[in-house]
Scaffold this active site. Structure first.
Site, PDB file in Angstrom:
ATOM      1  N   LEU A 394       0.819  -1.218   0.000  1.00 35.08           N
ATOM      2  CA  LEU A 394       0.000   0.000   0.000  1.00 35.08           C
ATOM      3  C   LEU A 394       0.850   1.264   0.000  1.00 35.08           C
ATOM      4  O   LEU A 394       0.519   2.251  -0.661  1.00 35.08           O
ATOM      5  CB  LEU A 394      -0.933   0.001   1.217  1.00 35.08           C
ATOM      6  CG  LEU A 394      -2.211  -0.839   1.125  1.00 35.08           C
ATOM      7  CD1 LEU A 394      -1.917  -2.324   1.160  1.00 35.08           C
ATOM      8  CD2 LEU A 394      -3.172  -0.480   2.263  1.00 35.08           C
ATOM      9  N   ASP A 395       1.943   1.252   0.750  1.00 33.89           N
ATOM     10  CA  ASP A 395       2.809   2.421   0.835  1.00 33.89           C
ATOM     11  C   ASP A 395       3.435   2.718  -0.525  1.00 33.89           C
ATOM     12  O   ASP A 395       3.426   3.859  -1.008  1.00 33.89           O
ATOM     13  CB  ASP A 395       3.894   2.178   1.878  1.00 33.89           C
ATOM     14  CG  ASP A 395       4.341   3.458   2.567  1.00 33.89           C
ATOM     15  OD1 ASP A 395       3.750   4.521   2.310  1.00 33.89           O
ATOM     16  OD2 ASP A 395       5.287   3.389   3.378  1.00 33.89           O
TER      17      ASP A 395
END
Length: 710
Positions: A394-395
């Site tokens: 996600l990052d």
């Protein structure tokens, strides 16, 4: 380590500066830009070393012996690297300048003996003395004991029981493999097979490590330590371990074969196209060992693919061989693109368009483990590594979107489609508490960290402020505002997690400087009022932790010792994070900002790069829950996280030292050329005091105060 901090009252003066007053600013930005442009690979990506700890070399050496593929040349180079990493006191540690660690030192010592290094060598004697002074092999972590057991250097009966039948549990059961974090899950599944089969690979007598036992091995107590508490999850799982040990002795286990078969198939299904598992070293080596224990020969296609794939993780320089725990090309690429854009590089520059096209092609459009808890969410993320389609990050995805959004590609339609898919995926991955984690949704079941087996690091992947802040910054850059439901929930989560004295915890970077450096730019990107007390308190904390040399630094030990919060020798990346905080908060002319910029200019090397031996990235701090410790575990108690961080995993991203400083310098130049300056800290105190102090437990009220001026 003695680091003097600037006092707040030394930094209260204000002064008007523009970049023209910094004779070295433009040359520094130009040199750093050229340096990064020359690092780009022809395919379009950037990729620098991901440095971790010496167990990578030690365990790779042990793996080659276990599989029977070791050779003298490889072992010689691995040994040279291990000896080069040994400290003068004979120890090995988890990160640069860390105290010597028992488990790490034991694994390195054993690997060196197996490679033929004499125990009579002075440095081996020093290592042995240290290991014995800390209790020897019986006091090492579970993972180290598993490694030693596989070579007959520890008793399998001293390893906590983890029955393979966990593979058969339905998703509604209190604990399944999907309650573990992605990295722990990919490690545990193969270990279920290894622990069940209990393989023992013979080694030469000269490699035996009986000398690392305080007592004779026949007199050593191999029992699992009983928790001190009479009631609690630790005691519950300890009791369960004792029951399972009795069950393991039964001659008939009706579901064992089925469970092993399911674990085997899970491993086969999760191998990546480059031969890895999860794109990281621990699951990779354990998967190869598990399959080998099941009878897979090294000539089997799956094994060949896995062994050959390790080549991309190895760095050979002269007579040394380093092993990376992971590779980070997509992370390095998007951060470098953002840095170049911040430095003023044309969004249509060939380097950026080539990189952007490469990123679009790397988007993952297939499913993965994340779908277990995020049903009906379409894929659209990106991985950290070249190949890791099962676990998009996600990052990475949020930073990649921010990079793509700012460049002009040959196909605007393809770029926009990639961004739209990613945004929808990220919105679908928001956890119920409003935050976002690294790989999974709602992976917050803390009781799995209490299992005796789980002493190797973080076992769950709860939301973190820094990842959430990056996603909020991305949404802000795309035009989302605080009235969007997902943004509002995310902001509530972030604002509620602020420390009383101002900063935010950094889960994936060291530490409070990183967390704060993620949050303030996110608040600014969302158009929030940066004059409120919550922001002012964060600004005061950042300024108050500036070092006398003008830079900022924070030791990895801040994860386990509050005394180290925001303290440590100055580094280029952490100075950049502090500057990004101050710039987002409007402190363009503040002396702390000026001094930080001067620090980066002064410490830049002639080739345009920066040097950074300190570890500023975080794999995991090593106390199981993936979050800050609200109440530190008392020394002497199980799980006590001392300065050695024995179950931690810290990272030195070699790209960090160059991309983050360039971003900070570029943003400073852009903002200092803007005549519409924000008022400085002294002018804001009255505004902040009118807004009032916020209760750290009233996130909704905080958000409403932010929205008053938005």
């Amino acid at each position: 380590m003695n680091v003097r901090l600037r006092r707040n009252d030394d930094l209260n003066s204000t002064a008007k500066h523009t970049h023209s007053e910094f004779a070295g600013l433009n040359p520094a930005i130009g040199q750093a830009t050229e340096y990064l442009l020359h690092l780009q690979y022809p395919e379009g990506y950037w990729w620098s070393e991901l440095e971790s700890n010496p167990t990578m070399e030690a365990e790779f050496l042990l793996l080659t012996h276990f599989l029977g593929i070791g050779d003298d040349n490889t072992w010689h180079k691995l040994s040279k690297q291990l000896l080069a990493q040994q400290r003068p006191d004979g120890t090995w540690g988890q990160f640069y300048d860390a105290p010597g660690d028992l488990s790490t030192s034991t694994e390195c010592y054993f690997a060196l003996k197996l490679a033929g290094v004499s125990p009579d060598e002075p440095m081996m004697k020093k290592a042995r003395d240290f290991i014995l002074s800390k209790g020897g092999v019986p006091e090492t972590r579970v993972f180290t004991k598993i490694w030693l057991s596989m070579f007959g250097q520890y008793e399998w009966r001293g390893v906590p029981v983890m029955p393979p039948e966990i593979m058969l549990l339905p998703n509604w059961f209190p604990i399944t493999i999907y309650d573990f974090s992605s990295w722990a899950r990919a490690t545990i599944v193969p270990l279920l097979i290894v622990i069940d089969r209990k393989p023992v690979k013979s080694i030469p007598e000269s490699a035996q490590i009986d000398e690392l036992y305080p007592l004779a091995r026949s007199e050593t107590d191999y029992s699992i330590s009983r928790p001190n508490k009479l009631i609690g999850w630790e005691t519950f799982f300890y009791t369960g371990d004792q029951v399972l040990r009795h069950i393991e002795r039964l001659p008939w286990k009706p579901t064992r074969a089925q469970a092993i078969k399911k674990a085997e198939q899970w491993i086969l299904d999760h191998q990546e196209t480059d031969g890895s598992w999860g794109g990281i070293q621990p699951p990779w080596v354990y998967s190869l060992m598990a399959l080998h224990a099941l009878g897979y020969s090294v000539d089997h296609p799956v094994m060949q693919k896995g062994i050959e794939g390790f080549r991309s993780f190895l760095i050979e320089e002269g007579d040394r061989l380093r092993v990376q725990a992971c590779v980070s090309p997509l992370w390095d690429t998007c951060l470098t693109m953002i840095a170049l854009l911040d430095a003023g590089v044309d969004p249509e520059h060939p380097a950026l368009t080539t990189a952007g096209d490469w990123l679009v092609d790397e988007q993952i459009l297939t499913g993965g483990d994340w779908q277990v808890k995020a049903k009906n969410v379409a894929p659209g993320g990106w991985a950290f590594e070249f190949h890791n389609s099962t676990y998009p990050d996600l990052d990475d995805s949020s930073e990649i979107v921010m990079a793509l959004n700012r460049v002009k590609l040959s196909s605007t339609e393809s770029k926009n489609q990639a961004i739209d898919r990613a945004v929808q995926w990220l919105l679908g991955m928001q956890s119920s508490n409003g935050g976002w984690a690294a790989f999974d949704k709602n992976n917050t079941k803390m009781l799995v960290a209490k299992i005796p087996f789980s002493d190797f690091g973080e076992t769950i992947d709860p939301p973190s402020v820094d990842v959430t802040a990056h996603i909020l910054e991305m949404l802000g850059q795309l035009g989302y505002r605080p009235d969007h439901p997902a943004v509002a929930k995310g902001l509530d989560y972030v604002l509620a997690d602020q420390e009383d004295d101002g900063p935010w915890f950094g889960r994936w970077g060291v530490n409070y400087i990183y967390g704060t450096g993620a949050v303030l730019p996110a608040l600014k990107a969302l158009g929030l009022n940066m004059d409120v007390e919550s922001v002012r308190r964060a600004v005061r904390w950042v300024i108050g932790h500036q070092n006398d040399d003008g830079g900022w630094g924070e030791s990895c030990m801040s994860y386990v010792d509050p005394e180290w919060r925001g303290k440590g020798p100055s580094t280029a990346s952490q100075t950049a994070w502090a500057l990004l905080s101050l710039l987002a908060a409007g402190e363009i002319d503040h002396p702390a900002t000026i001094n930080g910029v001067e620090y980066l200019i002064r410490t830049q090397q002639p080739d345009g790069s920066w040097d950074e031996p300190y570890f500023t990235g975080t794999g995991f701090p090593g106390y199981g829950i993936g979050q800050r410790l609200d109440e530190p575990v008392p020394e002497g108690q199980p799980g006590y996280p001392d300065h050695k961080m024995p179950a931690g995993f810290m990272i030195n991203y070699h790209m960090y030292r160059n991309c983050w400083p360039l971003s900070a310098l570029g943003r400073f130049r852009e903002l200092s050329n803007n005549d519409d300056h924000w008022p400085t800290l002294g002018d804001r105190e009255a505004v902040a005091s009118e807004a009032g102090e916020y209760s750290p437990k009233r996130a909704g009220n905080r958000l409403q105060r932010f929205l008053k001026i938005w």
